[in-house]
Enzyme design. Structure first.
Site, PDB file in Angstrom:
ATOM      1  N   ARG A   1       0.885  -1.183   0.000  1.00  0.00           N
ATOM      2  CA  ARG A   1       0.000   0.000   0.000  1.00  0.00           C
ATOM      3  C   ARG A   1       0.905   1.209   0.000  1.00  0.00           C
ATOM      4  O   ARG A   1       1.679   1.401   0.949  1.00  0.00           O
ATOM      5  CB  ARG A   1      -0.917  -0.028   1.223  1.00  0.00           C
ATOM      6  CG  ARG A   1      -1.661   1.269   1.457  1.00  0.00           C
ATOM      7  CD  ARG A   1      -2.739   1.158   2.521  1.00  0.00           C
ATOM      8  NE  ARG A   1      -3.891   0.429   2.019  1.00  0.00           N
ATOM      9  CZ  ARG A   1      -5.082   0.380   2.638  1.00  0.00           C
ATOM     10  NH1 ARG A   1      -5.261   1.027   3.770  1.00  0.00           N
ATOM     11  NH2 ARG A   1      -6.073  -0.305   2.112  1.00  0.00           N
TER      12      ARG A   1
ATOM     13  N   HIS B   1      -7.615   1.212  -6.064  1.00  0.00           N
ATOM     14  CA  HIS B   1      -7.791   0.226  -4.980  1.00  0.00           C
ATOM     15  C   HIS B   1      -8.468  -1.011  -5.599  1.00  0.00           C
ATOM     16  O   HIS B   1      -9.635  -1.305  -5.335  1.00  0.00           O
ATOM     17  CB  HIS B   1      -8.638   0.839  -3.857  1.00  0.00           C
ATOM     18  CG  HIS B   1      -8.561   0.102  -2.561  1.00  0.00           C
ATOM     19  ND1 HIS B   1      -7.774  -1.018  -2.371  1.00  0.00           N
ATOM     20  CD2 HIS B   1      -9.189   0.322  -1.365  1.00  0.00           C
ATOM     21  CE1 HIS B   1      -7.920  -1.435  -1.122  1.00  0.00           C
ATOM     22  NE2 HIS B   1      -8.770  -0.655  -0.495  1.00  0.00           N
TER      23      HIS B   1
ATOM     24  N   ARG C   1     -13.491  -8.954   0.931  1.00  0.00           N
ATOM     25  CA  ARG C   1     -12.083  -8.678   0.637  1.00  0.00           C
ATOM     26  C   ARG C   1     -11.269  -9.968   0.785  1.00  0.00           C
ATOM     27  O   ARG C   1     -10.403 -10.267  -0.025  1.00  0.00           O
ATOM     28  CB  ARG C   1     -11.535  -7.613   1.609  1.00  0.00           C
ATOM     29  CG  ARG C   1     -12.164  -6.229   1.477  1.00  0.00           C
ATOM     30  CD  ARG C   1     -11.747  -5.558   0.199  1.00  0.00           C
ATOM     31  NE  ARG C   1     -10.291  -5.491   0.090  1.00  0.00           N
ATOM     32  CZ  ARG C   1      -9.528  -4.548   0.667  1.00  0.00           C
ATOM     33  NH1 ARG C   1     -10.080  -3.586   1.344  1.00  0.00           N
ATOM     34  NH2 ARG C   1      -8.212  -4.553   0.509  1.00  0.00           N
TER      35      ARG C   1
ATOM     36  N   GLN D   1     -10.405  -3.692  -3.503  1.00  0.00           N
ATOM     37  CA  GLN D   1     -11.736  -3.237  -3.069  1.00  0.00           C
ATOM     38  C   GLN D   1     -12.742  -3.435  -4.191  1.00  0.00           C
ATOM     39  O   GLN D   1     -13.880  -3.868  -3.970  1.00  0.00           O
ATOM     40  CB  GLN D   1     -11.676  -1.747  -2.685  1.00  0.00           C
ATOM     41  CG  GLN D   1     -12.930  -1.258  -2.001  1.00  0.00           C
ATOM     42  CD  GLN D   1     -13.033  -1.773  -0.571  1.00  0.00           C
ATOM     43  OE1 GLN D   1     -12.097  -1.695   0.201  1.00  0.00           O
ATOM     44  NE2 GLN D   1     -14.193  -2.316  -0.213  1.00  0.00           N
TER      45      GLN D   1
ATOM     46  N   CYS E   1     -16.496   1.482   1.069  1.00  0.00           N
ATOM     47  CA  CYS E   1     -15.282   0.666   1.222  1.00  0.00           C
ATOM     48  C   CYS E   1     -14.858   0.554   2.678  1.00  0.00           C
ATOM     49  O   CYS E   1     -14.162  -0.405   3.031  1.00  0.00           O
ATOM     50  CB  CYS E   1     -14.155   1.261   0.386  1.00  0.00           C
ATOM     51  SG  CYS E   1     -13.827   2.987   0.787  1.00  0.00           S
TER      52      CYS E   1
ATOM     53  N   ASP F   1     -17.456   6.995  -0.346  1.00  0.00           N
ATOM     54  CA  ASP F   1     -16.155   6.890   0.322  1.00  0.00           C
ATOM     55  C   ASP F   1     -15.921   8.217   1.043  1.00  0.00           C
ATOM     56  O   ASP F   1     -16.644   9.204   0.805  1.00  0.00           O
ATOM     57  CB  ASP F   1     -15.059   6.621  -0.745  1.00  0.00           C
ATOM     58  CG  ASP F   1     -13.686   6.349  -0.150  1.00  0.00           C
ATOM     59  OD1 ASP F   1     -13.571   6.181   1.078  1.00  0.00           O
ATOM     60  OD2 ASP F   1     -12.709   6.306  -0.942  1.00  0.00           O
TER      61      ASP F   1
HETATM   62  N1  NVA Z   1     -10.220   6.680  -0.471  1.00  0.00           N
HETATM   63  C1  NVA Z   1      -9.830   6.130   0.814  1.00  0.00           C
HETATM   64  C2  NVA Z   1     -10.038   4.665   0.823  1.00  0.00           C
HETATM   65  C3  NVA Z   1      -9.663   3.953   2.094  1.00  0.00           C
HETATM   66  C4  NVA Z   1      -9.871   2.476   2.009  1.00  0.00           C
HETATM   67  C5  NVA Z   1      -8.378   6.481   1.077  1.00  0.00           C
HETATM   68  O1  NVA Z   1      -7.562   6.385   0.144  1.00  0.00           O
HETATM   69  O2  NVA Z   1      -8.059   6.873   2.190  1.00  0.00           O
HETATM   70  N1   CP Z   2     -11.280  -0.601   2.673  1.00  0.00           N
HETATM   71  C1   CP Z   2      -9.997  -0.668   3.084  1.00  0.00           C
HETATM   72  O1   CP Z   2      -9.054  -0.819   2.301  1.00  0.00           O
HETATM   73  O2   CP Z   2      -9.846  -0.568   4.426  1.00  0.00           O
HETATM   74  P1   CP Z   2      -8.456  -0.384   5.177  1.00  0.00           P
HETATM   75  O3   CP Z   2      -7.913   0.953   4.789  1.00  0.00           O
HETATM   76  O4   CP Z   2      -8.804  -0.471   6.640  1.00  0.00           O
HETATM   77  O5   CP Z   2      -7.532  -1.478   4.754  1.00  0.00           O
END
Ligand code: NVA
Ligand code: CP
Length: 308
Positions: free
Chosen positions: A102, A129, A291, A132, A263, A223
């Site tokens: 990530r 993502h 997931r 997701q 998500c 989101d």
């Molecule tokens: N758009 C959010 C998704 C988290 C799973 C982020 O990038 O923080």
């Molecule tokens: N939806 C998701 O990716 O959650 P986290 O950021 O907690 O991994």
């Protein structure tokens, strides 16, 4: 030739459907039907941003497929600071069999994958993502089997929106994004998705008109207004996004029986109200569970591509 899982754009509709079928089978037969494709193998996870769902679902997925997982603290690895992204890749590939990362910049994961002989899975970047999106695809196939879904994303045209847009295009779904002006999804990704839709029979619409967008929705997705890494913009975004809140008033504009997903993590009372997130229409927690199943299917696909 190893294959990565970076954006979903690199997978055909047939491959995505096959992975979703496998995910459904793995969900139904959890603990009985897995192929232990990671037996004797080690995966590594590097997260530059916080996580609950992604981290735990990958850890469980790797374990259930017979593998061992090592969590490395991103600060201690220092990709691009302590040493180059390429050097991190060249070291990891000699020791582990799978890399889950990530990152902030999408370019980081692209470079990691390009220099690593082991498969690299994108566990979220600033642009995409895809895991997701796979969980969303599985959730939709369960909730509306065989249907050409009308999916509507309300809010920030961010990483999650981009990946849901891609999977909808690949599956031939109709996808509408309703964002405030200036927060639409990237034009480049939207253009690619429109091209995919021309082949799959899906449709892509991008609008600022929220009520028009949800008129025919089967599912409304949202989101957070400020994603990880955008904390400095929180106040600015809080001034723009409130009209795009997913609340009972918006649900009333959609067809009866409309579903809702997110998500997660959710900022309850901001992009979505508690009554909607906690309602029977909400699939957010089912999608969170999915997931795990989707990622087990992705890993199985990467390690036994001829099998599905
Ligand atoms: N758009 C959010 C998704 C988290 C799973 C982020 O990038 O923080
Ligand atoms: N939806 C998701 O990716 O959650 P986290 O950021 O907690 O991994």
């Amino acid at each position: 030739m190893k294959k990565d899982f970076l954006t979903l754009l690199e997978y055909t509709p047939d491959e995505i459907r096959a992975m979703l079928r496998l995910a459904a089978e793995l969900k139904a037969g959890r603990g009985r039907t897995e192929r232990r494709v990671l037996e004797g193998k080690t995966g590594v996870m590097i997260f530059e941003k916080p996580s609950l769902r992604t981290r735990i679902s990958f850890e469980a997925a790797i374990h259930e497929l017979g593998g061992h997982v090592v969590n490395l603290a991103a600060e201690s690895v220092g990709m691009g600071t302590r040493e180059s992204v390429e050097d991190v890749a060249r070291n990891l590939e000699r020791i582990v069999h799978l890399v889950v990362a990530r990152t902030f910049a999408h370019d980081t994961i692209t470079r990691l994958a390009a220099s690593c002989k082991a498969p690299v899975i994108n566990a979220l970047t600033d642009l995409y993502h895809p895991c997701q999106a796979m969980a969303f695809g599985l959730t939709m196939q369960e909730a509306r089997p065989g249907k050409k879904v009308n999916a509507v994303f309300v809010g920030d045209g961010n990483n999650v929106c981009a990946s849901i847009m891609i999977i909808c295009a690949k599956l031939g779904y109709n996808f509408t994004v309703a964002s405030p002006a200036g927060y639409e999804p990237h034009a480049e990704t939207a253009k690619i998705c429109a091209g995919i839709c021309a082949e799959t029979g899906g449709r892509l619409d991008i609008t600022n008109d929220l009520f028009e967008a949800v008129k025919n929705a089967d599912v409304i997705y949202t989101d957070v207004w400020a994603s990880m890494g955008q904390e400095a913009e929180t106040q600015k975004r809080k001034a723009v996004f409130p009209p795009y809140q997913v609340n009972a008033g918006l649900i009333a504009r959609a067809p009866k029986g409309v579903l809702v997903s997110h998500c997660l993590p959710a900022r309850r009372g901001e992009e979505i109200t508690c009554d909607v997130l906690d309602s029977p229409a909400s699939l957010a927690y089912e999608e969170a569970e999915n997931r795990l199943h989707a990622q087990k299917a992705i890993i199985t696909h990467l390690f036994s591509r001829e099998a599905i």
